[in-house]
Design an enzyme around this catalytic site. Structure first.
Site, PDB file in Angstrom:
ATOM      1  CE  LYS A  64      17.098 -50.308   2.139  1.00 16.68           C
ATOM      2  NZ  LYS A  64      15.880 -50.498   2.960  1.00 16.68           N
TER       3      LYS A  64
ATOM      4  CE1 TYR B 174      17.285 -53.804   1.711  1.00 21.19           C
ATOM      5  CE2 TYR B 174      14.941 -54.167   2.048  1.00 21.19           C
ATOM      6  CZ  TYR B 174      16.197 -53.896   2.557  1.00 21.19           C
ATOM      7  OH  TYR B 174      16.364 -53.725   3.902  1.00 21.19           O
TER       8      TYR B 174
END
Length: 308
Positions: free
Chosen positions: A164, A136
């Site tokens: 992400k 992420y």
């Protein structure tokens, strides 16, 4: 390793609180079932939208367990990141132990490791916890950026399944897609407003804040974009534009918890130091939600409600 297709819409769930500040597990379970019923691809509890920074480790794991127990057919991807590799490993192990199907790990924040340190951090967790994991990148919160070459280095690990992308830099996101196309690796938007652009350059979906409030529209948008129905996807993108902007008018998850309260899904309570949405932004949010409600049947091709 448990495999699942990292494609589509994964709401980054909020964590509902009772009036005394404790976690409202009943409402949390109801919310998980509501989202599953709306057709989302999976659920992501205890990320930044879930106020993980204010939860104890025991509360964190209990939220994951509640969501896992509530749903039947969708994977649960638990937020388990930390700026301490040891803490991230502990949260990851405990989340997997209570049934999380995958993990979302924010890059180490505040201490700002070099790229080599970021690689070692993720590989340490991936070596020790045998479930799919998502890297992420959100520089606005962490203070550092995961460079595309670093993502490429991580994508070859069997347990690192996706990325992400919340940098807001579509050029960088496109480069990540280019560098990882030969791997079994998914690139997911971390910004709702960039869902369509990210899919257009080869992304696979979105980990979504808006999906808490408008899951059906977000699913329809992602499905249309992934299926090549770009006119339909653009229409939905623009329908959701005002809401997407308002949900980030103040620090996430302040606006989305207000939206959840307006829609009757939870109390909207936040843990300090977060504060309630301003009256001006709440009024604008109510108007945007009213407009979406008024156009829901036409937008989603639903039969008019009885008596309407």
């Amino acid at each position: 390793m448990t495999n699942f297709d990292l494609t589509g819409v994964y709401p980054a769930m909020t964590t509902p609180f009772a009036p005394d500040g404790s976690i409202d597990h009943e409402t949390l379970a109801d919310d998980a079932r509501r989202l599953e019923g709306a057709g989302v691809a999976g659920l992501v509890p205890v990320g930044s939208t879930g106020e993980s920074a204010t939860l104890t480790h025991d509360e964190h794991v209990a939220v994951v367990e509640t969501v896992v127990d509530a749903v039947d057919d969708v994977p649960v991807i638990a937020g388990s990141g930390s700026n301490s590799t040891r803490e991230a490993l502990e949260l990851s192990r405990r989340s997997a132990a209570v049934g999380a199907d995958g993990l979302l790990l924010i890059s180490p924040y505040y201490n700002k490791p070099e790229q080599e340190g970021i690689v070692e951090h993720y590989r340490t967790v991936a070596d020790e916890v045998d479930v799919p994991q998502i890297v992420y990148n959100v520089p606005s919160r962490t203070g550092s950026n995961i460079e595309p070459a670093t993502v490429e280095a991580l994508a070859s690990h069997d347990n690192i399944a996706g990325y992400k992308a919340a940098s807001g830099d579509i050029g960088q996101i496109s480069e990540v897609v280019e560098r990882t196309r030969e791997e079994e690796f998914s690139v997911l938007s971390g910004d709702d407003a960039l869902t369509l652009p990210v899919i257009s350059v080869g992304g696979d979906g979105v980990i979504s804040v808006t999906g808490n409030v408008e899951p059906e529209r977000m699913v329809a948008l992602a499905d249309a974009a992934l299926g090549g129905e770009m006119d339909r996807a653009r229409d939905l993108h623009h329908e959701l534009g005002p809401l997407n902007r308002l949900l980030f008018a103040e620090t996430n998850p302040i606006p989305v918890k207000a939206a959840m309260e307006i829609r009757g899904h939870s109390s909207g309570a936040l843990r300090p130091p977060l504060t309630d949405l301003t009256a001006e932004n709440r009024q604008a949010l109510e108007a945007a939600l009213d407009e979406l409600d008024a156009t829901r049947e036409e937008s989603l091709g639903l039969e008019p409600a009885e008596g309407a």
